[in-house]
Design a protein around this motif. Sequence first.
Motif, PDB file in Angstrom:
ATOM      1  N   VAL A 164       0.774  -0.825  -0.239  1.00  0.00           N
ATOM      2  CA  VAL A 164      -0.041   0.201   0.019  1.00  0.00           C
ATOM      3  C   VAL A 164       0.871   1.630  -0.430  1.00  0.00           C
ATOM      4  O   VAL A 164       2.146   1.712   0.683  1.00  0.00           O
ATOM      5  CB  VAL A 164      -0.903   0.012   1.255  1.00  0.00           C
ATOM      6  N   GLN A 165       0.308   2.463  -0.562  1.00  0.00           N
ATOM      7  CA  GLN A 165       1.432   3.362  -0.761  1.00  0.00           C
ATOM      8  C   GLN A 165       0.180   4.892  -1.260  1.00  0.00           C
ATOM      9  O   GLN A 165      -0.973   4.541  -2.010  1.00  0.00           O
ATOM     10  CB  GLN A 165       2.092   3.404  -2.176  1.00  0.00           C
ATOM     11  N   LEU A 166       0.683   5.604   0.128  1.00  0.00           N
ATOM     12  CA  LEU A 166      -0.530   6.798   0.109  1.00  0.00           C
ATOM     13  C   LEU A 166      -0.533   7.875   0.956  1.00  0.00           C
ATOM     14  O   LEU A 166       0.713   8.369   0.708  1.00  0.00           O
ATOM     15  CB  LEU A 166      -0.919   6.151   1.494  1.00  0.00           C
ATOM     16  N   VAL A 167      -1.346   8.867   0.155  1.00  0.00           N
ATOM     17  CA  VAL A 167      -0.463  10.547  -0.272  1.00  0.00           C
ATOM     18  C   VAL A 167      -1.609  11.333   0.623  1.00  0.00           C
ATOM     19  O   VAL A 167      -2.782  10.893   0.151  1.00  0.00           O
ATOM     20  CB  VAL A 167      -0.834  10.970  -1.686  1.00  0.00           C
ATOM     21  N   LYS A 168      -1.150  11.584   1.941  1.00  0.00           N
ATOM     22  CA  LYS A 168      -2.003  12.567   2.547  1.00  0.00           C
ATOM     23  C   LYS A 168      -2.183  14.413   2.426  1.00  0.00           C
ATOM     24  O   LYS A 168      -0.718  14.499   2.279  1.00  0.00           O
ATOM     25  CB  LYS A 168      -1.554  12.332   3.787  1.00  0.00           C
ATOM     26  N   ASP A 169      -3.164  14.547   2.156  1.00  0.00           N
ATOM     27  CA  ASP A 169      -3.606  15.370   2.286  1.00  0.00           C
ATOM     28  C   ASP A 169      -4.108  16.273   2.880  1.00  0.00           C
ATOM     29  O   ASP A 169      -5.434  16.433   2.758  1.00  0.00           O
ATOM     30  CB  ASP A 169      -4.148  15.878   0.520  1.00  0.00           C
ATOM     31  N   GLY A 170      -3.631  17.780   3.978  1.00  0.00           N
ATOM     32  CA  GLY A 170      -4.510  17.863   4.806  1.00  0.00           C
ATOM     33  C   GLY A 170      -4.754  16.516   5.610  1.00  0.00           C
ATOM     34  O   GLY A 170      -4.225  15.632   6.098  1.00  0.00           O
ATOM     35  N   ASP A 171      -6.464  16.338   6.103  1.00  0.00           N
ATOM     36  CA  ASP A 171      -6.638  15.585   6.629  1.00  0.00           C
ATOM     37  C   ASP A 171      -7.399  13.900   5.551  1.00  0.00           C
ATOM     38  O   ASP A 171      -8.039  13.307   5.761  1.00  0.00           O
ATOM     39  CB  ASP A 171      -7.931  15.590   7.654  1.00  0.00           C
ATOM     40  N   ASN A 172      -7.092  13.993   4.281  1.00  0.00           N
ATOM     41  CA  ASN A 172      -7.916  13.483   3.559  1.00  0.00           C
ATOM     42  C   ASN A 172      -6.517  12.340   2.306  1.00  0.00           C
ATOM     43  O   ASN A 172      -5.601  13.461   2.629  1.00  0.00           O
ATOM     44  CB  ASN A 172      -8.770  13.860   2.062  1.00  0.00           C
ATOM     45  N   CYS A 173      -6.809  11.404   1.574  1.00  0.00           N
ATOM     46  CA  CYS A 173      -6.287  10.857   1.012  1.00  0.00           C
ATOM     47  C   CYS A 173      -6.459  11.449  -0.213  1.00  0.00           C
ATOM     48  O   CYS A 173      -7.266  11.644  -1.224  1.00  0.00           O
ATOM     49  CB  CYS A 173      -6.415   9.366   1.622  1.00  0.00           C
ATOM     50  N   SER A 174      -5.545  12.428  -0.792  1.00  0.00           N
ATOM     51  CA  SER A 174      -5.410  12.272  -2.642  1.00  0.00           C
ATOM     52  C   SER A 174      -5.062  11.134  -3.105  1.00  0.00           C
ATOM     53  O   SER A 174      -4.793  11.541  -4.736  1.00  0.00           O
ATOM     54  CB  SER A 174      -4.188  14.118  -2.768  1.00  0.00           C
ATOM     55  N   ALA A 175      -4.027  10.404  -2.723  1.00  0.00           N
ATOM     56  CA  ALA A 175      -3.591   8.918  -3.871  1.00  0.00           C
ATOM     57  C   ALA A 175      -3.394   7.272  -2.973  1.00  0.00           C
ATOM     58  O   ALA A 175      -3.521   7.993  -1.780  1.00  0.00           O
ATOM     59  CB  ALA A 175      -2.354   9.385  -4.121  1.00  0.00           C
ATOM     60  N   ALA A 176      -4.273   7.201  -3.714  1.00  0.00           N
ATOM     61  CA  ALA A 176      -3.802   5.748  -2.873  1.00  0.00           C
ATOM     62  C   ALA A 176      -3.504   4.547  -3.812  1.00  0.00           C
ATOM     63  O   ALA A 176      -4.316   4.705  -4.896  1.00  0.00           O
ATOM     64  CB  ALA A 176      -5.094   5.383  -2.209  1.00  0.00           C
ATOM     65  N   SER A 177      -2.932   3.404  -4.253  1.00  0.00           N
ATOM     66  CA  SER A 177      -2.196   1.970  -4.763  1.00  0.00           C
ATOM     67  C   SER A 177      -1.881   1.149  -3.584  1.00  0.00           C
ATOM     68  O   SER A 177      -1.483   1.301  -3.098  1.00  0.00           O
ATOM     69  CB  SER A 177      -0.915   2.887  -5.366  1.00  0.00           C
ATOM     70  N   ILE A 178      -2.671  -0.353  -3.735  1.00  0.00           N
ATOM     71  CA  ILE A 178      -3.248  -1.200  -3.521  1.00  0.00           C
ATOM     72  C   ILE A 178      -2.930  -2.117  -4.602  1.00  0.00           C
ATOM     73  O   ILE A 178      -3.616  -2.241  -5.219  1.00  0.00           O
ATOM     74  CB  ILE A 178      -4.414  -1.288  -2.784  1.00  0.00           C
ATOM     75  N   ALA A 179      -1.713  -3.077  -4.020  1.00  0.00           N
ATOM     76  CA  ALA A 179      -1.775  -4.903  -4.703  1.00  0.00           C
ATOM     77  C   ALA A 179      -1.578  -5.524  -3.581  1.00  0.00           C
ATOM     78  O   ALA A 179      -1.125  -5.170  -2.345  1.00  0.00           O
ATOM     79  CB  ALA A 179      -1.036  -4.179  -5.255  1.00  0.00           C
TER      80      ALA A 179
END
Length: 284
Positions: A198-213
């Motif tokens: 899992v790779q996630l990007v956080k922008d403020g309190d929200n998730c702005s990008a997510a990749s899952i395999a």
Amino acid sequence: MIPAAFEYYRPTDLAGALSILEEHGDDARVMAGGHSLIPMMKLRMADVPHLIDLQDVEGLGGIEVSGDSIRLGAMVTQSDIINHTALTEAAPILREAALQIADPQVRYMGTVGGNVANGDPGNDMPGLMQCLDASFTLVGPDGTREVAAREFYEAAYMTAREDEEILTAVTIPLPKGGYAYEKQKRKIGDYATAAAAVQLVKDGDNCSAASIAMTNLSDTPVYCEAAGAALVGTTLDDAAIKAAVAAMLGGIDPSEDNRGPIAFKTHVAGVILRRAIERAWSRA
């Protein structure tokens, strides 16, 4: 546990390896670390009359970290990944995953190229490379081409690599945000019952990008765009995570084996994925 007789080649350049492949066609196979191929040969599950060892081929090693990408030579070992400081700083998920592969003896010999190239659905690196949107460099008699990791795997042990091609490098866009590689296995050295990258990007309190395999839950690694999309725009509350897990579970197709029945594997997949998402978010 003794393989059938075979001819052994150890070329020193890529042209020499390619010429042997072209000469012997389907009867030839290339070997990087050998941890998948050699056991299959010993069990007579693979018949390889002509074995081409890539250990001495120049230009297949090296780790390069630039401002926007990472390049791993095909013969880079798991141990190389673990001990490379700049790589760990740029993409710590690679080290985290490599540390969970088999044991130190295997990691000293096991290579990135071998792990991703042979299409073994139990290997750790294919799913990770799909999560990271990596691409694979393939060289053959017709030249060089790039194939996205997300388009490379067709079925168990079947990939987009042609028989006369050699995978020479892996290129990864520089990852951003939080990461996690979570793996459940029966014992040290075993393949995963289930593993999640899992790779996630956080922008403020929200998730702005997510990749899952995920790994070892189908005939191929499973990259699920819908699972990542379920997290984007949310604060990763329980409902969002449940939606992501449900999307992934809808995309896997586990089979019963000595790691457990289908229901057990599906349950483990959900638990492992939730853990990975939560840990990646905590690091974002």
